[in-house]
Write a protein that holds these residues in place. Structure first.
Motif, mmCIF file in Angstrom:
data_model
loop_
_atom_site.group_PDB
_atom_site.id
_atom_site.type_symbol
_atom_site.label_atom_id
_atom_site.label_comp_id
_atom_site.label_asym_id
_atom_site.label_seq_id
_atom_site.Cartn_x
_atom_site.Cartn_y
_atom_site.Cartn_z
ATOM 1 N N GLN A 1 0.634 -1.097 -0.015
ATOM 2 C CA GLN A 1 0.117 -0.018 0.031
ATOM 3 C C GLN A 1 0.945 1.423 -0.088
ATOM 4 O O GLN A 1 0.394 2.228 -0.329
ATOM 5 C CB GLN A 1 -1.040 -0.034 1.210
ATOM 6 C CG GLN A 1 -1.975 -1.278 1.229
ATOM 7 C CD GLN A 1 -2.740 -1.347 0.220
ATOM 8 O OE1 GLN A 1 -3.392 -0.444 -0.292
ATOM 9 N NE2 GLN A 1 -2.685 -2.600 -0.388
ATOM 10 N N MET A 2 1.988 1.036 0.340
ATOM 11 C CA MET A 2 2.896 2.426 0.570
ATOM 12 C C MET A 2 3.618 2.994 -0.891
ATOM 13 O O MET A 2 4.743 2.667 -0.919
ATOM 14 C CB MET A 2 3.700 2.177 1.814
ATOM 15 C CG MET A 2 3.157 2.005 2.928
ATOM 16 S SD MET A 2 3.984 2.410 4.404
ATOM 17 C CE MET A 2 3.592 4.067 4.918
ATOM 18 N N GLY A 3 2.833 3.438 -1.761
ATOM 19 C CA GLY A 3 3.276 3.792 -3.127
ATOM 20 C C GLY A 3 4.450 4.856 -3.060
ATOM 21 O O GLY A 3 5.402 4.579 -3.819
ATOM 22 N N TYR A 4 4.261 5.633 -2.488
ATOM 23 C CA TYR A 4 5.334 6.841 -2.215
ATOM 24 C C TYR A 4 6.598 6.339 -1.928
ATOM 25 O O TYR A 4 7.728 6.631 -2.551
ATOM 26 C CB TYR A 4 5.144 8.182 -1.469
ATOM 27 C CG TYR A 4 5.997 8.962 -1.180
ATOM 28 C CD1 TYR A 4 6.581 9.807 -2.399
ATOM 29 C CD2 TYR A 4 6.776 9.022 0.007
ATOM 30 C CE1 TYR A 4 7.714 10.664 -2.176
ATOM 31 C CE2 TYR A 4 7.948 9.882 0.087
ATOM 32 C CZ TYR A 4 8.269 10.856 -1.002
ATOM 33 O OH TYR A 4 9.309 11.632 -0.896
ATOM 34 N N LEU A 5 6.691 5.502 -0.626
ATOM 35 C CA LEU A 5 8.026 4.943 -0.142
ATOM 36 C C LEU A 5 8.476 3.883 -1.253
ATOM 37 O O LEU A 5 9.659 4.222 -1.263
ATOM 38 C CB LEU A 5 7.769 4.198 1.299
ATOM 39 C CG LEU A 5 7.707 5.238 2.445
ATOM 40 C CD1 LEU A 5 7.373 4.552 3.593
ATOM 41 C CD2 LEU A 5 8.842 6.149 2.594
ATOM 42 N N HIS A 6 7.631 3.236 -1.896
ATOM 43 C CA HIS A 6 8.134 2.428 -2.759
ATOM 44 C C HIS A 6 8.883 2.920 -3.910
ATOM 45 O O HIS A 6 9.513 2.701 -4.756
ATOM 46 C CB HIS A 6 7.280 1.074 -3.005
ATOM 47 C CG HIS A 6 7.385 0.163 -1.985
ATOM 48 N ND1 HIS A 6 6.513 0.368 -0.761
ATOM 49 C CD2 HIS A 6 8.029 -0.716 -1.497
ATOM 50 C CE1 HIS A 6 6.636 -0.303 -0.118
ATOM 51 N NE2 HIS A 6 7.624 -1.365 -0.389
ATOM 52 N N HIS A 7 8.178 4.129 -4.241
ATOM 53 C CA HIS A 7 8.390 5.092 -5.406
ATOM 54 C C HIS A 7 9.974 5.645 -4.966
ATOM 55 O O HIS A 7 10.887 5.388 -5.995
ATOM 56 C CB HIS A 7 7.540 6.373 -5.674
ATOM 57 C CG HIS A 7 8.368 7.483 -6.270
ATOM 58 N ND1 HIS A 7 8.709 7.364 -7.872
ATOM 59 C CD2 HIS A 7 8.819 8.519 -5.949
ATOM 60 C CE1 HIS A 7 9.104 8.330 -7.967
ATOM 61 N NE2 HIS A 7 9.284 9.253 -6.983
ATOM 62 N N LEU A 8 10.154 5.818 -3.924
ATOM 63 C CA LEU A 8 11.669 6.282 -3.485
ATOM 64 C C LEU A 8 12.598 4.967 -3.700
ATOM 65 O O LEU A 8 13.876 5.118 -4.138
ATOM 66 C CB LEU A 8 11.795 6.780 -2.025
ATOM 67 C CG LEU A 8 10.755 7.999 -1.967
ATOM 68 C CD1 LEU A 8 11.036 8.500 -0.528
ATOM 69 C CD2 LEU A 8 11.433 9.162 -2.688
ATOM 70 N N ASP B 1 0.890 7.199 4.008
ATOM 71 C CA ASP B 1 1.830 7.233 2.775
ATOM 72 C C ASP B 1 1.728 8.586 1.995
ATOM 73 O O ASP B 1 2.676 9.340 1.652
ATOM 74 C CB ASP B 1 1.724 6.090 1.804
ATOM 75 C CG ASP B 1 3.004 5.939 0.652
ATOM 76 O OD1 ASP B 1 3.971 5.671 1.161
ATOM 77 O OD2 ASP B 1 2.497 6.231 -0.416
ATOM 78 N N MET B 2 0.502 9.069 2.051
ATOM 79 C CA MET B 2 0.337 10.392 1.330
ATOM 80 C C MET B 2 0.820 11.642 2.120
ATOM 81 O O MET B 2 1.334 12.470 1.625
ATOM 82 C CB MET B 2 -1.318 10.550 1.082
ATOM 83 C CG MET B 2 -1.612 9.520 -0.318
ATOM 84 S SD MET B 2 -3.595 9.487 -0.167
ATOM 85 C CE MET B 2 -3.675 11.150 -0.899
ATOM 86 N N ILE B 3 0.663 11.368 3.367
ATOM 87 C CA ILE B 3 1.335 12.325 4.346
ATOM 88 C C ILE B 3 2.406 12.275 4.278
ATOM 89 O O ILE B 3 3.122 13.440 4.210
ATOM 90 C CB ILE B 3 0.602 12.011 5.925
ATOM 91 C CG1 ILE B 3 -0.778 12.242 5.934
ATOM 92 C CG2 ILE B 3 1.385 12.890 6.684
ATOM 93 C CD1 ILE B 3 -1.448 11.825 7.194
ATOM 94 N N LEU B 4 3.440 11.248 4.311
ATOM 95 C CA LEU B 4 4.858 11.098 3.937
ATOM 96 C C LEU B 4 5.210 11.673 2.913
ATOM 97 O O LEU B 4 6.196 12.298 2.919
ATOM 98 C CB LEU B 4 5.291 9.645 4.262
ATOM 99 C CG LEU B 4 5.008 9.087 5.646
ATOM 100 C CD1 LEU B 4 5.490 7.512 5.400
ATOM 101 C CD2 LEU B 4 5.753 9.689 6.720
#
Length: 277
Positions: A21-28, A183-186
């Protein structure tokens, strides 16, 4: 990046849900900016005992914080004690149990919500006591502390994932969607904090099972993620499982301070140059 560190603890985030579910962290991770590890939590897989594990690097049988109802100051040397001891500034936006472990117990909401005088182990703290205190408010609190006090060590403790897990179970739309929202907040705050030179650690205390609880020995209870953003680590996905007792000495390594005598020696081969896949 400097030796400054933001340590983000997402209460109740199990490993497999973070991965899915954590798309932003996995984008990084995909773009070579972050690393991911799996952590096996200590036992019992309960909140207050694992706060103490994460922040002191000591097991429950030693530190004596055995249940969520063990309300007293810690007897161990925490990351807050250590940063202050080494002349670094610290701050936290956290659930009130963190204040009870390191500043004063029991917590009094009328006097202890905002602690900014710098005299206690936690030098600057903003604390909340409702599990549904909105995570976007929490991260705004943390951002205030970061911008106002320029801490070398900032600990951010989020509760909404755990809260929704207890209300709806880990196998629920609400739990999965809450992880996406965090994840969006991050994704809003991490780029700003990284630009300011902060290293970032994101992990959890324990997971959550499909009965809406935790405390046991299953992978749902114990397997949690660890994401690290630091120019001292080679980015990628690491398959080696990390014991949770290694988190505190790892934080000391990133802060460039001596760990406590009670902590394990840092043994995981994750400094820059270690192989990832």
């Amino acid at each position: 990046m400097s030796n400054k560190l933001v340590f983000i603890m997402l209460d109740g985030l199990r490993f497999d849900t973070a991965v899915s579910q954590m798309g932003y962290l996995h984008h990084l991770i995909e773009k070579g900016k972050a690393s991911r590890f799996k952590v096996k939590s200590e036992l019992p897989s309960l909140s207050r005992p694992l706060y103490e594990v994460l922040l002191t690097g000591t097991p429950v049988f030693k530190n004596g914080i055995t249940t969520n109802k063990t309300v007293r100051l810690s007897h161990e040397e925490s990351l807050f004690h250590l940063t202050k001891k080494h002349g670094l500034k610290n701050a936290t936006a956290s659930y009130y149990w963190v204040s009870e472990l390191y500043n004063s117990a029991p917590f009094d909401p009328s006097t202890d919500r905002i602690q900014l005088d710098g005299q206690k182990p936690i030098e600057r703290g903003i604390f909340y006591w409702e599990d549904h205190y909105p995570d976007n408010h929490l991260f705004a609190d943390a951002n205030f502390l970061l911008n106002t006090y320029d801490p070398d060590f900032l600990y951010v403790h989020s509760m909404n994932i755990d809260d929704d897990g207890h209300k709806f179970t880990a196998d629920s739309m609400q739990y999965r969607n809450r992880v996406i929202k965090v994840d969006m907040i991050l994704a809003s705050f991490l780029p700003v904090w990284m630009e300011k030179g902060y290293q970032i650690m994101v992990t959890a205390d324990h997971g959550m099972n499909n009965d809406g609880e935790h405390g046991g020995t299953t992978t749902a209870d114990r397997d949690v993620p660890l994401y690290i953003i630091s120019d001292r680590l080679k980015p990628g996905i690491y398959e080696e499982e990390i014991p949770q007792l290694q988190i505190a000495p790892l934080a000391c390594e990133l802060l460039n301070i001596q760990s406590s005598q009670a902590m394990q020696q840092l043994t995981i081969p994750i400094l820059k140059g270690a192989p990832s896949i």
